[in-house]
Design an enzyme around this catalytic site. Structure first.
Site, short mmCIF file in Angstrom:
data_model
loop_
_atom_site.label_atom_id
_atom_site.label_comp_id
_atom_site.label_asym_id
_atom_site.label_seq_id
_atom_site.Cartn_x
_atom_site.Cartn_y
_atom_site.Cartn_z
N ILE A 532 0.83 -1.21 0.00
CA ILE A 532 0.00 0.00 0.00
C ILE A 532 0.86 1.25 0.00
CG2 ILE A 532 -2.10 -0.96 0.98
CD1 ILE A 532 -1.11 -0.22 3.72
N GLY A 533 2.16 1.09 0.02
CA GLY A 533 2.99 2.29 -0.02
C GLY A 533 4.46 1.95 0.09
N VAL A 534 5.27 2.95 -0.20
CA VAL A 534 6.70 2.79 -0.11
C VAL A 534 7.26 4.02 0.57
CG1 VAL A 534 8.84 2.44 -1.40
CG2 VAL A 534 6.70 1.53 -2.29
N GLY A 535 8.07 3.82 1.57
CA GLY A 535 8.69 4.97 2.24
C GLY A 535 10.19 4.77 2.28
N GLY A 538 11.14 1.33 3.62
CA GLY A 538 10.87 0.14 2.82
C GLY A 538 9.42 0.13 2.43
N LYS A 554 5.08 -2.60 8.00
CA LYS A 554 6.17 -1.87 7.39
C LYS A 554 7.41 -2.76 7.45
CE LYS A 554 7.83 2.84 8.29
NZ LYS A 554 7.66 3.92 9.25
N ASP A 650 9.12 15.50 11.03
CA ASP A 650 8.74 15.30 9.63
C ASP A 650 7.23 15.44 9.49
OD1 ASP A 650 9.28 14.95 6.98
OD2 ASP A 650 9.55 12.79 7.06
#
Ligand SMILES: *[C@@H]1O[C@H](CO)[C@@H](O)[C@H](O)[C@H]1NC(C)=O
Ligand SMILES: *[C@@H]1O[C@H](CO)[C@@H](O)[C@H](O)[C@H]1NC(C)=O
Ligand SMILES: *[C@@H]1O[C@H](CO)[C@@H](O)[C@H](O)[C@H]1NC(C)=O
Ligand SMILES: *[C@@H]1O[C@H](CO)[C@@H](O)[C@H](O)[C@H]1NC(C)=O
Ligand SMILES: *[C@@H]1O[C@H](CO)[C@@H](O)[C@H](O)[C@H]1NC(C)=O
Ligand SMILES: *[C@@H]1O[C@H](CO)[C@@H](O)[C@H](O)[C@H]1NC(C)=O
Ligand SMILES: *[C@@H]1O[C@H](CO)[C@@H](O)[C@H](O)[C@H]1NC(C)=O
Ligand SMILES: *[C@@H]1O[C@H](CO)[C@@H](O)[C@H](O)[C@H]1NC(C)=O
Ligand SMILES: *[C@@H]1O[C@H](CO)[C@@H](O)[C@H](O)[C@H]1NC(C)=O
Length: 855
Positions: A532-535, A538, A554, A650
């Site tokens: 569902i996502g990439v940060g 990872g 994650k 952040d």
């Protein structure tokens, strides 16, 4: 501390293999006479899209001073090692000679990956490139261009007019203005193409047309409007690349995107398939459902271009929502001039689902002092009295025409000041890549295509097939704005080490420990379909645990160097914090070198994607306000609720997540830092965080206080109000940074002009004033002038009351004691109690803000 590896790296010279023959590109319709060359390569090879690249060795006719070289470092953003990892370097004028068909136009694409040779100063690579009589590039510095665009490689695409002689000379000439200047190139494509150009209506001169097909063109922008990146292999036979249009949208009114749910087909006559792939026609951007809103804004894109050139614009349309003539009719403006009145796509195309395109041309002169922009705007054609006040666009291409001297070259773009400062202080950048993302206001026009290339390549690769990624929206922006978490700690993951030893026993005791098989089961063995996502850390997977509870998992990427430290920080921080407005850490897993964190699943994804990214309906003003209040509570708790002040570091709209009930939760403590205690007033540290949100004081002095979060939160507030990104490099310089632009507008009293048109109707003026004033205060230059998070929270609460009940709220505000006390109880009453620390300090903080000067 490393220097910027994106721009500087070494090449080593290697020997050249010979005896290769030209091959037919399988993407070229025309068959033979195509050349796809990896310059400096010893043989042929295949890139990541499966295209075959040959060595260039056989085509150089004056090669006395050329050398083949190979790059030692591979930038992670390169789409493929071929052709970028090898180069041909020329220390004197050198020519490639190609025999080409005598009829028909040619694509010429040049690929550059700027680099340093051990013996050559990269600053001295200035050169020109000519194609027979046309100058394609002049005084070109790939290194400056890449630096200004914050990208590793540059692709330039040209379409040459037919060459009667049948010989194309492509000449590279080092600039004579610099000592030891040299030229280089990594890849060359020369591919025959059909003549897809035709006379275009000259904007501003009624009934005049310009014969675009008689000029050599440079592709400036090629956008799949409202849609996704389309790679060369998915093009309709012409190996073109199509990019997302969002980086070029201007202002808060960015319309809505849609995808056709009917079948779209090329008409049988007069629209050849190669004009654009059907993917372009099956997505679009329109203005939105509300006629009143649409009447009050222009759907606008802005492109930076080189002055003193004529540009051809091709608009691609396909109506797949309306069915009749005069349902959706609009005007098209180019540079504030009417290019087309009463555009009616059904009227042009004859029926629904049929693609059509229209060409216009405009001259962009040199307006002194101004940025040289090309504005494209759509507005409902009110005078035609259509059924709906709306406009639509499916695709847009912008080409630069050679001038009367056969020149196409513009100046090099100018790197931003911020970037140069960061470079000058290399020591203070934790890693080169941290500063690559800095975007200045200045992007060279010709650069646009390449910028978008990077974004899109990233999206295409990382998210293939996944429109609805939730946590990783920020990842779409990685190459532009840098890492969603700047990869500050360059600690390497120590493969097999036992991570539990890194965790305090407290942290281990507070949250659940999962086994690796548990995690694999929950994520279908880390199946890509679950991503569902990439940060920076990872990938993030959706998983199901305990027979039905959705979680976000994650997983550290073993090759990202950002690992152990952030992993520990996050567990340490989160396991001790429990709050309604913080994303809860459920547990973790560390086994076999895997580091995995398990969180509550946030069904509605990030705040950003409900503001302007993604295909979501616009949120109401009140909903936005409530989300801001929730996030402010989460941050306030971080600052004051735990034993130590915790600075998030952040804060941004992609780190504010929304659960299934639209409750805002602050996420991502990977960068958090325990704040000052005792007699320290700040934490001195290397700069981390995301550009666009960075506290200028923090940036200048590298001193972190909780007021840095307040600054970032101020940017979030303006983002919510204006529904535009914190940084939008496609805008004129002064507007690129939302923080700067919003402050400027607020001071001049024009902030209302950039407020999201979707909410203008339902925002109460008093509520708006309070909200804007609060956001403005958050952005004060000096931390001590900014309100505390508690003050911000109070003001947002107050603003919400003004929205609900302008008169009643006034009473509350004017009384100094009792009512506010009640207000405070109500706020505190909704909080959950932390596991460590209580809401006590929180309540007191709120209470202590009852009497600030600002109200
Ligand atoms: C190679 O470069 C030298 C000086 O750099 C120049 O004098 C010479 O003419 C060049 N040779 C060719 C074949 O261009
Ligand atoms: C390029 O030029 C700049 C300024 O003229 C200088 O500071 C920098 O060191 C040069 N870079 C290299 C690699 O020589
Ligand atoms: C290409 O270069 C060759 C050799 O330098 C020259 O003879 C020829 O005239 C050039 N052709 C064109 C079209 O410039
Ligand atoms: C396409 O979408 C529209 C609106 O979302 C809907 O009304 C229509 O029934 C859909 N058509 C098909 C063929 O699915
Ligand atoms: C554009 O043309 C004008 C007039 O010829 C000239 O003064 C100006 O310097 C040119 N601008 C650029 C960027 O070349
Ligand atoms: C178009 O109009 C806008 C707003 O009035 C202005 O800022 C911009 O500079 C104009 N653009 C051109 C190319 O004239
Ligand atoms: C839309 O753009 C045109 C041309 O620049 C301008 O005349 C018009 O005022 C704009 N309309 C709105 C609502 O901004
Ligand atoms: C581009 O060059 C061609 C050939 O020299 C010329 O006919 C044409 O007019 C030029 N285009 C423009 C816009 O000046
Ligand atoms: C060449 O480009 C550099 C960098 O953009 C610029 O400073 C210089 O003035 C240019 N030189 C010429 C002759 O145009």
């Amino acid at each position: 501390m490393k220097c910027n590896s994106h721009i500087l790296f070494s090449l080593i010279v290697l020997s050249v293999g010979l005896n290769t023959i030209p091959v037919v590109s399988k993407y070229s319709k025309s068959g033979s006479d195509s050349y796809v060359l990896a310059c400096g390569a010893s043989g042929s090879g295949t890139d990541s899209d499966g295209r075959n690249w040959q060595s260039d060795a056989n085509y150089i006719i004056s090669s006395g001073n050329s050398t083949a070289a190979t790059a030692q470092n591979q930038d992670p953003s390169l789409p493929s090692t071929i052709p970028y990892m090898t180069a041909r370097i020329f220390s004197s004028e050198s020519t490639y000679k190609f025999s080409v068909p005598k009829k028909g136009r040619l694509w010429v694409r040049l690929h550059f990956y700027p680099s340093t040779c051990t013996s050559l100063d990269p600053n001295t690579s200035y050169f020109s490139v000519t194609a027979n009589t046309f100058t394609l590039l002049n005084n070109f510095s790939a290194s400056i261009t890449a630096q200004a665009l914050t990208q590793a490689f540059i692709v330039r695409e040209f379409s040459l007019i037919p060459i009667d002689s049948g010989t194309l000379n492509l000449t590279f000439t080092p600039s004579s203005n610099y000592d030891n200047a040299y030229a280089f190139v990594n890849g060359i494509e020369v591919i025959p193409m059909p003549d897809i150009y035709q006379p275009a209506a000259l904007v501003g001169f009624s009934d005049q047309t310009l014969d675009v097909g008689s000029s050599t063109l440079q592709t400036m922008f090629r956008l799949n409007v409202g849609g996704r990146f389309i790679p060369a292999i998915k093009d309709s036979g012409l190996t073109r690349t199509w990019y997302d249009d969002t980086p070029y949208l201007f202002g808060a009114g960015s319309g809505v995107t849609s995808q056709a749910n009917i079948s779209i087909q090329y008409p049988t006559d007069n629209l050849p398939k190669h004009v654009a792939p059907l993917d372009v026609y099956s997505t679009a951007r329109s203005m939105g459902p509300d006629s009143k809103v649409n009447q009050n804004y222009n759907l606008t894109w802005i492109f930076q271009v080189d002055p003193n050139f004529t540009y051809a614009l091709r608009f691609h349309f396909c109506e797949y929502q309306e069915t009749k003539v005069n349902q959706r009719v609009f005007d098209i403006y180019v540079n504030n001039q009417t290019a087309q009145e009463g555009a009616d796509v059904i009227g042009w195309a004859g029926s629904q689902g049929v693609p059509i395109y229209k060409d216009y041309a405009v001259y962009v002169g040199d307006r002194s002092g101004d940025d040289d922009d090309l504005w494209v705007a759509l507005h409902p054609s009110v005078s035609m009295k259509p059924e709906y006040y709306d406009a639509i666009l499916n695709g847009l291409e912008i080409f630069k025409l050679n001038d009367s001297r056969g020149n196409l070259a513009g100046p090099n773009p100018v790197p931003s000041l911020m970037m140069l400062q960061a470079e000058a202080k290399k020591g203070f950048s934790p890693s080169g890549s941290s500063f690559v993302p800095v975007i200045g206001g200045i992007l060279g026009g010709s650069a646009g295509i390449a910028i978008a290339a990077l974004i899109s390549i990233f999206v295409y690769r990382k998210m293939s097939g996944d429109y609805g990624n939730q946590y990783g929206s920020s990842a779409n922006w990685l190459p532009l704005y840098g890492h969603s978490h700047t990869s500050a700690s360059r600690s390497t993951i120590s493969g097999k080490s036992n991570c539990s030893s890194h965790l305090s026993t407290l942290a281990q005791g507070l949250c659940r420990h999962f086994s690796l098989p548990d995690i694999k089961h929950a994520t279908k063995n880390f199946d890509e379909s679950q991503v569902i996502g990439v940060g920076g850390f990872g990938k993030v997977y959706k998983g199901i645990i305990d027979q039905g509870i959705a979680v976000a998992i994650k997983r550290s990427n073993p090759s990202s160097e950002q690992g152990v430290h952030e992993f520990q920080t996050e567990i340490e921080m989160l396991s001790k914090l429990r709050h309604k407005h913080l994303v809860s850490l459920i547990g973790f897993c560390e086994e076999d070198g895997e580091m995995v964190l398990v969180y509550d699943y946030m069904a509605n994804g990030t705040l950003r994607e409900h503001l302007y990214k993604g295909n979501n309906p616009a949120m109401s003003w009140k909903q936005r306000l409530e989300i801001c209040i929730g996030a402010a509570r989460g941050l306030h708790y971080l600052h004051t609720g735990a034993r130590y002040t915790i600075i998030h570091r952040d804060v941004k709209t992609t780190n504010i997540l929304l659960d299934e009930k639209w409750v805002a939760k602050v996420s991502d403590f990977g960068l958090s830092k325990t704040g000052p205690n005792l007699n320290q007033t700040h934490v001195s540290t290397v700069v981390k965080g995301s550009f666009g949100y960075l506290d200028p004081e923090y940036f200048r002095r590298q001193q972190l206080t909780e007021k840095s979060d307040v600054y970032s939160f101020g940017v979030v507030l303006f983002e919510v109000l204006c529904a535009r990104p914190a940084l939008n490099p496609s805008l004129p310089k002064e507007q690129v940074s939302l923080a700067d632009w919003a402050l400027h507008c607020q001071k001049k009293g024009t902030l209302w002009d950039i407020v999201d048109p979707y909410i203008k109707g339902d925002i109460n003026p008093e509520c708006y004033n309070k909200f804007a004033e609060t956001a403005e205060k958050c952005l004060a230059d000096h931390g001590y002038n900014r309100p505390s998070m508690g003050d911000v929270l109070w003001n947002l609460e107050y603003s919400l009351q003004l929205q609900d009940n302008p008169a009643g709220a006034g009473l509350i505000a004017d009384s100094t004691t009792n009512d506010t006390d009640a207000n405070h109880r109500e706020i505190a009453g909704t909080e959950e109690t932390g596991r460590e620390g209580t809401d006590e300090p929180y309540s007191r903080e709120i209470f202590s803000t009852v009497n600030p000067k600002g109200r």
